[in-house]
Write a protein that holds these residues in place. Structure first.
Motif, PDB file in Angstrom:
ATOM      1  N   THR A   1      41.386   9.632  55.748  1.00 12.89           N
ATOM      2  CA  THR A   1      42.232   9.993  54.662  1.00 12.89           C
ATOM      3  C   THR A   1      41.990   9.582  53.198  1.00 12.89           C
ATOM      4  O   THR A   1      41.884  10.003  52.335  1.00 12.89           O
ATOM      5  N   ALA A   2      41.670   8.053  53.330  1.00 11.35           N
ATOM      6  CA  ALA A   2      41.251   7.291  52.043  1.00 11.35           C
ATOM      7  C   ALA A   2      39.976   7.868  51.482  1.00 11.35           C
ATOM      8  O   ALA A   2      39.908   8.017  50.313  1.00 11.35           O
ATOM      9  N   MET A   3      38.842   8.195  52.427  1.00  8.99           N
ATOM     10  CA  MET A   3      37.775   8.878  51.853  1.00  8.99           C
ATOM     11  C   MET A   3      38.127  10.351  51.190  1.00  8.99           C
ATOM     12  O   MET A   3      37.649  10.691  50.008  1.00  8.99           O
ATOM     13  N   LEU A   4      38.841  10.947  51.872  1.00  7.17           N
ATOM     14  CA  LEU A   4      39.465  12.421  51.192  1.00  7.17           C
ATOM     15  C   LEU A   4      39.976  12.108  49.908  1.00  7.17           C
ATOM     16  O   LEU A   4      39.694  12.619  48.649  1.00  7.17           O
ATOM     17  N   MET A   5      40.953  11.123  49.665  1.00  6.99           N
ATOM     18  CA  MET A   5      41.509  10.775  48.535  1.00  6.99           C
ATOM     19  C   MET A   5      40.558  10.457  47.332  1.00  6.99           C
ATOM     20  O   MET A   5      40.673  10.545  46.226  1.00  6.99           O
ATOM     21  N   LYS A   6      39.742   9.498  47.923  1.00  6.16           N
ATOM     22  CA  LYS A   6      38.440   9.073  46.868  1.00  6.16           C
ATOM     23  C   LYS A   6      37.828  10.200  46.417  1.00  6.16           C
ATOM     24  O   LYS A   6      37.459  10.069  45.145  1.00  6.16           O
ATOM     25  N   ASN A   7      37.395  11.042  47.097  1.00 11.01           N
ATOM     26  CA  ASN A   7      36.624  12.110  46.685  1.00 11.01           C
ATOM     27  C   ASN A   7      37.107  13.141  45.666  1.00 11.01           C
ATOM     28  O   ASN A   7      36.706  13.556  44.693  1.00 11.01           O
ATOM     29  N   GLU A   8      38.422  13.042  45.774  1.00 10.68           N
ATOM     30  CA  GLU A   8      39.445  14.049  45.027  1.00 10.68           C
ATOM     31  C   GLU A   8      39.469  13.196  43.794  1.00 10.68           C
ATOM     32  O   GLU A   8      39.424  13.716  42.573  1.00 10.68           O
ATOM     33  N   VAL A   9      39.688  11.889  43.837  1.00  9.58           N
ATOM     34  CA  VAL A   9      39.269  11.104  42.324  1.00  9.58           C
ATOM     35  C   VAL A   9      38.273  11.018  41.761  1.00  9.58           C
ATOM     36  O   VAL A   9      38.288  11.131  40.528  1.00  9.58           O
ATOM     37  N   LEU A  10      37.205  11.404  42.613  1.00 12.42           N
ATOM     38  CA  LEU A  10      35.949  11.100  41.804  1.00 12.42           C
ATOM     39  C   LEU A  10      35.538  12.530  41.286  1.00 12.42           C
ATOM     40  O   LEU A  10      34.646  12.683  40.251  1.00 12.42           O
ATOM     41  N   GLU A  11      36.192  13.634  41.702  1.00 16.17           N
ATOM     42  CA  GLU A  11      36.070  14.763  41.065  1.00 16.17           C
ATOM     43  C   GLU A  11      36.765  14.839  39.627  1.00 16.17           C
ATOM     44  O   GLU A  11      36.198  15.593  38.762  1.00 16.17           O
ATOM     45  N   GLU A  12      37.663  14.081  39.480  1.00 12.03           N
ATOM     46  CA  GLU A  12      38.411  13.754  38.028  1.00 12.03           C
ATOM     47  C   GLU A  12      37.882  12.841  37.107  1.00 12.03           C
ATOM     48  O   GLU A  12      37.528  12.843  35.912  1.00 12.03           O
ATOM     49  N   TYR A  13      37.343  11.771  37.852  1.00  4.82           N
ATOM     50  CA  TYR A  13      36.601  10.884  37.293  1.00  4.82           C
ATOM     51  C   TYR A  13      35.247  10.383  37.918  1.00  4.82           C
ATOM     52  O   TYR A  13      35.004   9.483  38.581  1.00  4.82           O
ATOM     53  N   PRO A  14      34.280  11.292  37.789  1.00  4.56           N
ATOM     54  CA  PRO A  14      33.252  11.200  38.377  1.00  4.56           C
ATOM     55  C   PRO A  14      32.085   9.962  38.192  1.00  4.56           C
ATOM     56  O   PRO A  14      31.367   9.523  38.979  1.00  4.56           O
ATOM     57  N   ASN A  15      32.550   9.318  37.250  1.00  4.81           N
ATOM     58  CA  ASN A  15      31.816   7.851  36.866  1.00  4.81           C
ATOM     59  C   ASN A  15      32.642   6.716  37.411  1.00  4.81           C
ATOM     60  O   ASN A  15      31.758   5.354  37.220  1.00  4.81           O
ATOM     61  N   ALA A  16      33.805   6.781  38.039  1.00  5.15           N
ATOM     62  CA  ALA A  16      34.424   5.763  38.564  1.00  5.15           C
ATOM     63  C   ALA A  16      33.692   5.126  39.659  1.00  5.15           C
ATOM     64  O   ALA A  16      33.061   5.508  40.567  1.00  5.15           O
ATOM     65  N   GLN A  17      33.908   3.687  39.553  1.00  3.24           N
ATOM     66  CA  GLN A  17      33.268   2.668  40.486  1.00  3.24           C
ATOM     67  C   GLN A  17      34.418   2.526  41.605  1.00  3.24           C
ATOM     68  O   GLN A  17      35.090   1.099  41.642  1.00  3.24           O
ATOM     69  N   ILE A  18      34.412   3.229  42.632  1.00  4.38           N
ATOM     70  CA  ILE A  18      35.540   3.080  43.467  1.00  4.38           C
ATOM     71  C   ILE A  18      34.881   3.237  44.876  1.00  4.38           C
ATOM     72  O   ILE A  18      34.011   4.289  45.200  1.00  4.38           O
ATOM     73  N   GLU A  19      35.271   2.556  46.085  1.00  6.40           N
ATOM     74  CA  GLU A  19      34.540   2.798  47.069  1.00  6.40           C
ATOM     75  C   GLU A  19      35.679   2.543  48.119  1.00  6.40           C
ATOM     76  O   GLU A  19      36.342   1.687  47.999  1.00  6.40           O
ATOM     77  N   VAL A  20      35.572   3.330  49.296  1.00  9.08           N
ATOM     78  CA  VAL A  20      36.605   3.038  50.512  1.00  9.08           C
ATOM     79  C   VAL A  20      35.704   2.441  51.700  1.00  9.08           C
ATOM     80  O   VAL A  20      34.380   3.110  52.189  1.00  9.08           O
ATOM     81  N   PHE A  21      35.904   1.245  52.072  1.00  8.30           N
ATOM     82  CA  PHE A  21      35.117   0.674  53.251  1.00  8.30           C
ATOM     83  C   PHE A  21      35.864   0.694  54.640  1.00  8.30           C
ATOM     84  O   PHE A  21      36.832   0.031  54.659  1.00  8.30           O
ATOM     85  N   ASP A  22      35.037   1.028  55.746  1.00  6.92           N
ATOM     86  CA  ASP A  22      35.633   1.195  56.912  1.00  6.92           C
ATOM     87  C   ASP A  22      35.368  -0.330  57.553  1.00  6.92           C
ATOM     88  O   ASP A  22      34.323  -0.568  58.069  1.00  6.92           O
ATOM     89  N   SER A  23      36.402  -1.069  57.637  1.00  4.94           N
ATOM     90  CA  SER A  23      36.360  -2.479  58.461  1.00  4.94           C
ATOM     91  C   SER A  23      35.793  -2.628  59.793  1.00  4.94           C
ATOM     92  O   SER A  23      35.207  -3.556  60.344  1.00  4.94           O
ATOM     93  N   GLN A  24      36.015  -1.497  60.542  1.00  7.48           N
ATOM     94  CA  GLN A  24      35.939  -1.469  62.045  1.00  7.48           C
ATOM     95  C   GLN A  24      36.505  -2.642  62.634  1.00  7.48           C
ATOM     96  O   GLN A  24      36.015  -3.327  63.456  1.00  7.48           O
ATOM     97  N   SER A  25      37.580  -3.087  62.154  1.00  7.82           N
ATOM     98  CA  SER A  25      38.178  -4.226  62.458  1.00  7.82           C
ATOM     99  C   SER A  25      39.835  -4.194  62.366  1.00  7.82           C
ATOM    100  O   SER A  25      40.379  -3.128  62.103  1.00  7.82           O
ATOM    101  N   ALA A  26      40.421  -5.228  62.910  1.00  4.89           N
ATOM    102  CA  ALA A  26      41.855  -4.910  62.895  1.00  4.89           C
ATOM    103  C   ALA A  26      42.532  -6.497  62.643  1.00  4.89           C
ATOM    104  O   ALA A  26      41.791  -7.351  62.952  1.00  4.89           O
ATOM    105  N   SER A  27      43.745  -6.498  62.144  1.00  4.07           N
ATOM    106  CA  SER A  27      44.445  -7.735  62.017  1.00  4.07           C
ATOM    107  C   SER A  27      43.774  -8.618  61.170  1.00  4.07           C
ATOM    108  O   SER A  27      43.000  -8.216  60.067  1.00  4.07           O
ATOM    109  N   LEU A  28      43.776 -10.022  61.549  1.00  7.07           N
ATOM    110  CA  LEU A  28      43.068 -10.870  60.364  1.00  7.07           C
ATOM    111  C   LEU A  28      41.747 -10.824  60.408  1.00  7.07           C
ATOM    112  O   LEU A  28      40.780 -11.407  59.822  1.00  7.07           O
ATOM    113  N   GLY A  29      41.117 -10.020  61.544  1.00  6.50           N
ATOM    114  CA  GLY A  29      39.858  -9.671  61.705  1.00  6.50           C
ATOM    115  C   GLY A  29      39.072  -9.230  60.245  1.00  6.50           C
ATOM    116  O   GLY A  29      38.213  -9.566  59.426  1.00  6.50           O
ATOM    117  N   TYR A  30      39.871  -8.208  59.834  1.00 10.77           N
ATOM    118  CA  TYR A  30      39.344  -7.526  58.513  1.00 10.77           C
ATOM    119  C   TYR A  30      40.181  -8.327  57.192  1.00 10.77           C
ATOM    120  O   TYR A  30      39.649  -8.436  56.241  1.00 10.77           O
TER     121      TYR A  30
END
Length: 287
Positions: free
Chosen positions: A96-125
């Protein structure tokens, strides 16, 4: 400075969120026909009380509108931001966050934003978020922080056990027969995480044996336990968490141990009494 965003599945204490100016978005918890925002209007102890009384909570991802609004605020101001999410293997938040990021980048193509999949849970990430936030505060670049996160994603270990197999049964993690037999025989499963998903590792009898084995596995898997932060999270069982911490100090000499309570988002599935251990099997090289 790059801002670090996470969600409540990372179980970081408020003190660290405030100190490193980390933004935390709430996952949704549904219990007793009520819907809550994790850590906003429900706290872990309250949830564990409900669960001990027989409630079967469910969780849902961070509201998409909240993710988009948060990312947009940074894109609009030209401020770099990285959102580190709960593992895509156990939550839809990353997608979902990736979809939201892509929508934001359509409006602000030069924005430096990233979504990172931790592949982790709890205090791991939580440890990943903590390290990224420290680097951000030190002035490390956007790319350097992402490089560090990649290292953590590749080398972070999760070893955990649960107090009652019934909760894993509800989540489809063990069979009904295994859950019943495990409860009767006081068998404690030791589980770990691979590719962002949970897998059983071993079965032992008795809590003391399990804690000892968790430390043994850590020593077997880590190339060194010097100069790393070790994480312990617990679901309303601080005494066992302290016992595990003392055992780690005794066995390894490492006192750099962060202990936190497992929040509602993870605790809803793992159940009261869960104990988890997190560490890097390979330290990050100092550049």
């Amino acid at each position: 400075m790059t801002t670090i965003i996470t969600d409540t599945g990372s179980d970081l204490p408020k003190q660290l969120l405030d100190e490193y100016e980390i933004i935390m978005l709430p996952l949704i918890v549904q219990v007793n026909d009520e819907e809550y925002l994790d850590r906003s209007n429900i706290e872990p102890k309250q949830l564990y009380t409900y669960m001990k009384e027989g409630a079967v909570p469910k969780t849902a991802q961070v509201p998409p509108s909240m993710i988009k609004e948060t990312l947009t605020s940074f894109a609009r101001n030209g401020q770099p931001a990285i959102y580190i999410t709960l593992s895509s293997g156990i939550s839809g938040t990353y997608q979902t966050a990736m979809l939201m990021k892509n929508e934001v980048l359509e409006e602000y193509p030069n924005a430096q934003i990233e979504v990172f999949d931790s592949q982790s849970a709890s205090l791991g990430y939580g440890l990943m978020v903590y390290e990224a936030a420290k680097e951000a505060k030190e002035g490390k670049s956007f790319e350097e922080i992402l490089h560090t996160l990649q290292h953590y994603q590749n080398h972070l270990e999760h070893i955990f056990t649960v107090d009652d197999l019934e909760y894993l049964l509800r989540g489809g993690r063990v069979s009904k027969t295994a859950a019943v037999m495990g409860t009767l025989l006081k068998i404690k499963p030791v589980l770990h995480m691979e590719d962002g998903k949970l897998f059983p590792l071993e079965k032992l009898r008795g809590k003391k044996k399990v804690l000892g084995r968790m430390v043994e596995i850590m020593k077997e898997r880590a190339s060194t336990l010097d100069d790393i932060t070790i994480g312990i999270s617990h679901a309303d069982d601080i005494e066992t968490a302290k016992a595990l911490k003392d055992l780690i100090i005794e066995e390894t000499g490492n006192k750099n141990i962060l202990v936190t309570m497992i929040g509602c988002a993870i605790g809803a599935h793992a159940g009261p009494g869960t104990i988890a251990l997190f560490f890097l099997n390979t330290p990050k090289k100092v550049s």
